[in-house]
Design an enzyme around this catalytic site. Sequence first.
Site, PDB file in Angstrom:
ATOM      1  N   CYS A   1     -11.622   1.024  25.409  1.00 43.62           N
ATOM      2  CA  CYS A   1     -10.696   1.606  26.271  1.00 43.62           C
ATOM      3  C   CYS A   1     -12.251   2.890  25.394  1.00 43.62           C
ATOM      4  CB  CYS A   1      -9.759   2.009  24.657  1.00 43.62           C
ATOM      5  SG  CYS A   1     -10.429   2.208  23.368  1.00 43.62           S
TER       6      CYS A   1
ATOM      7  N   CYS B   1       0.798  -1.223   0.040  1.00 42.77           N
ATOM      8  CA  CYS B   1       0.093  -0.046  -0.123  1.00 42.77           C
ATOM      9  C   CYS B   1       0.999   1.175  -0.173  1.00 42.77           C
ATOM     10  CB  CYS B   1      -0.497  -0.386   0.823  1.00 42.77           C
ATOM     11  SG  CYS B   1      -1.834   1.278   1.140  1.00 42.77           S
ATOM     12  N   HIS B   2       0.107   2.643  -0.718  1.00 42.17           N
ATOM     13  CA  HIS B   2       1.035   3.774  -0.296  1.00 42.17           C
ATOM     14  C   HIS B   2       1.762   4.104   1.100  1.00 42.17           C
ATOM     15  CE1 HIS B   2      -0.414   4.004  -4.630  1.00 42.17           C
ATOM     16  NE2 HIS B   2       0.488   4.791  -4.762  1.00 42.17           N
ATOM     17  N   THR B   3       0.886   3.848   1.952  1.00 41.25           N
ATOM     18  CA  THR B   3       1.273   3.794   3.661  1.00 41.25           C
ATOM     19  C   THR B   3       2.047   3.525   3.085  1.00 41.25           C
ATOM     20  OG1 THR B   3      -0.683   4.480   4.181  1.00 41.25           O
ATOM     21  CG2 THR B   3       0.213   3.964   5.520  1.00 41.25           C
TER      22      THR B   3
ATOM     23  N   ARG C   1      -2.046   2.730  20.911  1.00 39.77           N
ATOM     24  CA  ARG C   1      -2.021   3.892  20.771  1.00 39.77           C
ATOM     25  C   ARG C   1      -0.200   4.074  20.994  1.00 39.77           C
ATOM     26  NH1 ARG C   1      -0.028   5.756  16.765  1.00 39.77           N
ATOM     27  NH2 ARG C   1      -0.595   7.871  15.825  1.00 39.77           N
TER      28      ARG C   1
ATOM     29  N   CYS D   1     -10.325  -2.602  20.506  1.00 42.42           N
ATOM     30  CA  CYS D   1     -10.287  -3.876  22.735  1.00 42.42           C
ATOM     31  C   CYS D   1     -11.314  -3.723  23.240  1.00 42.42           C
ATOM     32  CB  CYS D   1      -9.361  -2.606  23.236  1.00 42.42           C
ATOM     33  SG  CYS D   1      -9.820  -1.110  23.867  1.00 42.42           S
TER      34      CYS D   1
ATOM     35  N   CYS E   1      -6.768  -3.182   4.753  1.00 41.75           N
ATOM     36  CA  CYS E   1      -6.874  -1.551   4.603  1.00 41.75           C
ATOM     37  C   CYS E   1      -7.677  -1.179   3.161  1.00 41.75           C
ATOM     38  CB  CYS E   1      -5.333  -1.111   4.001  1.00 41.75           C
ATOM     39  SG  CYS E   1      -5.114   0.128   4.397  1.00 41.75           S
TER      40      CYS E   1
ATOM     41  N   CYS F   1      -9.676   2.929  17.815  1.00 34.30           N
ATOM     42  CA  CYS F   1      -9.176   2.544  19.473  1.00 34.30           C
ATOM     43  C   CYS F   1      -7.655   2.738  19.471  1.00 34.30           C
ATOM     44  CB  CYS F   1      -9.096   0.932  19.181  1.00 34.30           C
ATOM     45  SG  CYS F   1      -8.447   0.349  20.565  1.00 34.30           S
TER      46      CYS F   1
ATOM     47  N   ARG G   1      -3.565  -2.550  -7.423  1.00 34.55           N
ATOM     48  CA  ARG G   1      -2.604  -2.988  -5.684  1.00 34.55           C
ATOM     49  C   ARG G   1      -2.182  -4.551  -5.975  1.00 34.55           C
ATOM     50  NH1 ARG G   1      -2.836  -0.410  -2.706  1.00 34.55           N
ATOM     51  NH2 ARG G   1      -3.633  -0.484  -0.804  1.00 34.55           N
TER      52      ARG G   1
ATOM     53  N   CYS H   1     -13.217   3.142  21.890  1.00 31.29           N
ATOM     54  CA  CYS H   1     -14.041   2.114  21.394  1.00 31.29           C
ATOM     55  C   CYS H   1     -15.760   2.490  22.538  1.00 31.29           C
ATOM     56  CB  CYS H   1     -13.967   0.920  22.014  1.00 31.29           C
ATOM     57  SG  CYS H   1     -12.284   0.225  20.877  1.00 31.29           S
TER      58      CYS H   1
ATOM     59  N   GLU I   1      -1.584  -5.178   5.092  1.00 31.69           N
ATOM     60  CA  GLU I   1      -2.561  -5.655   4.592  1.00 31.69           C
ATOM     61  C   GLU I   1      -2.656  -7.153   4.211  1.00 31.69           C
ATOM     62  OE1 GLU I   1      -4.554  -2.507   1.312  1.00 31.69           O
ATOM     63  OE2 GLU I   1      -3.271  -3.932   0.050  1.00 31.69           O
TER      64      GLU I   1
HETATM   65  P1  NAD Z   1      -3.310   6.141  -5.453  1.00 32.73           P
HETATM   66  O1  NAD Z   1      -1.748   6.782  -5.756  1.00 32.73           O
HETATM   67  O2  NAD Z   1      -3.237   4.776  -6.312  1.00 32.73           O
HETATM   68  O3  NAD Z   1      -4.271   7.010  -5.897  1.00 32.73           O
HETATM   69  C1  NAD Z   1      -4.217   7.895  -5.936  1.00 32.73           C
HETATM   70  C2  NAD Z   1      -5.113   8.948  -7.248  1.00 32.73           C
HETATM   71  O4  NAD Z   1      -4.881   9.487  -7.142  1.00 32.73           O
HETATM   72  C3  NAD Z   1      -4.335   8.043  -8.642  1.00 32.73           C
HETATM   73  O5  NAD Z   1      -5.039   7.979  -9.449  1.00 32.73           O
HETATM   74  C4  NAD Z   1      -3.426  10.059  -9.316  1.00 32.73           C
HETATM   75  O6  NAD Z   1      -3.381   9.743 -10.353  1.00 32.73           O
HETATM   76  C5  NAD Z   1      -4.176  10.578  -8.939  1.00 32.73           C
HETATM   77  N1  NAD Z   1      -4.142  11.735  -8.614  1.00 32.73           N
HETATM   78  C6  NAD Z   1      -3.166  11.941  -7.896  1.00 32.73           C
HETATM   79  N2  NAD Z   1      -3.063  13.495  -7.756  1.00 32.73           N
HETATM   80  C7  NAD Z   1      -4.221  14.156  -8.529  1.00 32.73           C
HETATM   81  C8  NAD Z   1      -4.750  15.071  -8.544  1.00 32.73           C
HETATM   82  N3  NAD Z   1      -4.726  16.709  -8.333  1.00 32.73           N
HETATM   83  N4  NAD Z   1      -6.218  15.687  -9.207  1.00 32.73           N
HETATM   84  C9  NAD Z   1      -6.639  14.354  -9.299  1.00 32.73           C
HETATM   85  N5  NAD Z   1      -6.185  12.878  -9.322  1.00 32.73           N
HETATM   86  C10 NAD Z   1      -4.914  13.039  -9.036  1.00 32.73           C
HETATM   87  O7  NAD Z   1      -3.496   6.257  -4.041  1.00 32.73           O
HETATM   88  P2  NAD Z   1      -4.591   5.277  -3.136  1.00 32.73           P
HETATM   89  O8  NAD Z   1      -4.196   3.792  -2.239  1.00 32.73           O
HETATM   90  O9  NAD Z   1      -5.822   4.906  -3.293  1.00 32.73           O
HETATM   91  O10 NAD Z   1      -4.694   5.746  -1.884  1.00 32.73           O
HETATM   92  C11 NAD Z   1      -4.822   7.394  -2.278  1.00 32.73           C
HETATM   93  C12 NAD Z   1      -4.564   7.779  -0.753  1.00 32.73           C
HETATM   94  O11 NAD Z   1      -5.237   7.487   0.841  1.00 32.73           O
HETATM   95  C13 NAD Z   1      -2.997   7.941   0.026  1.00 32.73           C
HETATM   96  O12 NAD Z   1      -3.169   9.553   0.535  1.00 32.73           O
HETATM   97  C14 NAD Z   1      -2.752   7.108   1.432  1.00 32.73           C
HETATM   98  O13 NAD Z   1      -2.178   7.212   2.015  1.00 32.73           O
HETATM   99  C15 NAD Z   1      -4.751   7.018   2.006  1.00 32.73           C
HETATM  100  N6  NAD Z   1      -4.722   6.431   2.905  1.00 32.73           N
HETATM  101  C16 NAD Z   1      -5.694   6.620   3.916  1.00 32.73           C
HETATM  102  C17 NAD Z   1      -6.842   6.010   5.007  1.00 32.73           C
HETATM  103  C18 NAD Z   1      -7.193   6.095   5.821  1.00 32.73           C
HETATM  104  O14 NAD Z   1      -7.975   5.108   6.285  1.00 32.73           O
HETATM  105  N7  NAD Z   1      -7.154   6.932   5.350  1.00 32.73           N
HETATM  106  C19 NAD Z   1      -5.832   4.054   4.322  1.00 32.73           C
HETATM  107  C20 NAD Z   1      -5.288   3.926   3.380  1.00 32.73           C
HETATM  108  C21 NAD Z   1      -4.453   5.296   2.804  1.00 32.73           C
HETATM  109  O1  DAO Z   2      -3.634   8.348  16.394  1.00 35.08           O
HETATM  110  O2  DAO Z   2      -5.696   7.408  16.923  1.00 35.08           O
HETATM  111  C1  DAO Z   2      -4.594   6.753  16.136  1.00 35.08           C
HETATM  112  C2  DAO Z   2      -4.130   6.400  15.162  1.00 35.08           C
HETATM  113  C3  DAO Z   2      -5.030   6.787  13.316  1.00 35.08           C
HETATM  114  C4  DAO Z   2      -5.043   5.785  12.673  1.00 35.08           C
HETATM  115  C5  DAO Z   2      -5.680   6.056  11.537  1.00 35.08           C
HETATM  116  C6  DAO Z   2      -4.290   5.756  10.134  1.00 35.08           C
HETATM  117  C7  DAO Z   2      -5.076   6.529   8.789  1.00 35.08           C
HETATM  118  C8  DAO Z   2      -4.569   6.654   7.931  1.00 35.08           C
HETATM  119  C9  DAO Z   2      -3.068   5.997   7.336  1.00 35.08           C
HETATM  120  C10 DAO Z   2      -3.291   5.253   6.367  1.00 35.08           C
HETATM  121  C11 DAO Z   2      -3.550   3.824   6.929  1.00 35.08           C
HETATM  122  C12 DAO Z   2      -2.890   2.867   5.473  1.00 35.08           C
HETATM  123 ZN    ZN Z   3      -9.936   0.558  22.558  1.00 34.88          ZN
END
Ligand code: NAD
Ligand code: DAO
Ligand code: ZN
Length: 368
Positions: free
Chosen positions: A95, A40-42, A110, A92, A169, A106, A363, A98, A63
């Site tokens: 907490c 994953c990107h993360t 952390r 959990c 994820c 949760c 993916r 939760c 993941e």
């Molecule tokens: P990805 O790189 O696969 O997809 C991003 C898409 O955005 C690409 O298709 C790209 O072409 C497009 N893009 C880039 N810049 C753009 C712009 N200015 N305008 C329009 N489109 C644009 O990434 P992903 O795996 O889908 O992840 C997306 C985001 O979600 C990342 O920042 C990742 O860290 C985050 N994320 C958040 C959580 C969460 O829980 N909040 C969980 C996982 C990932």
């Molecule tokens: O502070 O409780 C916390 C943890 C927050 C986790 C948030 C994760 C979402 C963004 C990261 C992408 C995960 C793959």
């Molecule tokens: Zn909890």
Amino acid sequence: MKTKAAVAWQAGQPLTIETVDLEGPKFGEVLVEIKATGICHTDYYTLSGADPEGIFPAILGHEGAGIVVDVGPGVTTLKKGDHVIPLYTPECRQCKFCLSRKTNLCQLIRGTQGKGLMPDATSRFSLDGKPIFHYMGTSTFSNYTVAPEISLAKIREDAPFDKVCYIGCGVTTGIGAVIFTAKVEAGANVVVFGLGGIGLNVIQGAKMVGADKIIGVDLNPEREAMARQFGMTHFINPKTTENVVDAIVQLTDGGADYSFECIGNTQVMRQALECTHKGWGRSIIIGVAEAGAEISTRPFQLVTGRKWEGSAFGGARGRTDVPKIVDWYMEGKIDIDSLITHTMPLEDINKGFELMKRGESIRGVVIY
Ligand code: NAD
Ligand code: DAO
Ligand code: ZN
């Protein structure tokens, strides 16, 4: 025991495959044989050095899916042979967070999880006697890993590991943001900014709940075909559209009911808020922007009824909701197979990162 793992020794360097030492599970912990893990990107964000919480050396990966091999003392909800998905957001059920029922964040472990340690503040991984840090409480880039019991969702045994690992994820983050965070209703107009691994899952979530218009926005025209397959009804490429916000407002008779930012770009986050409908539009930030980034808009956007929100792990309570999402996949209600564009052995994990960075994979999945 010994286990094969991809180790991140320092920021910006490729992972190396090592045979590392893994201590057995301590109180409240579980030893899991990881069968498959998504990239994953993360993971890349941390490996690149951009993650302020990044610690090295570490075993990344969050993941995965696998089988319980052993349980430590005090473990009551899992046993040897159970199939599980590790959770970077534990549940959990005791907490304050939760118990509030207002969040899935949760907080029980952390502090230690953020430091790359198990709840007793030590690591189970080492090499030549030197500790290697855990990552997100999961470390799925290791064939065997130890995780807290509260960080494992028990899933049905007929679910294929190489597909349902993605529920750890991307799938849950996207579909969950629609269903658990926004609670999008049938007939709503939805806009999705960024059609990567997360955005495509937002699209399939929106289709699943019966959204009306599902508008996708991406700079990469090659994302259009896959997004349409998942339910997107309209595509906007910002490169060829003068004003993206105006285009969405026109398409939706005044603005979208819901928008989702799935990129991590603060300029796009502003567009995502401002393209929503006056009076009730809700914009959900999923993308993770770089450390220190800030968002801005005119406050009058909020005074006039638009809401800015965020979603982590799709608002899902992992141990409760992840098994349900596995059921949805097994019942054919959601598509995961089409999103897994590449599979590889652990030895090729750096190639998997390259494919992701070049935007060639949705993916990539490592199969052990
Ligand atoms: P990805 O790189 O696969 O997809 C991003 C898409 O955005 C690409 O298709 C790209 O072409 C497009 N893009 C880039 N810049 C753009 C712009 N200015 N305008 C329009 N489109 C644009 O990434 P992903 O795996 O889908 O992840 C997306 C985001 O979600 C990342 O920042 C990742 O860290 C985050 N994320 C958040 C959580 C969460 O829980 N909040 C969980 C996982 C990932
Ligand atoms: O502070 O409780 C916390 C943890 C927050 C986790 C948030 C994760 C979402 C963004 C990261 C992408 C995960 C793959
Ligand atoms: Zn909890």
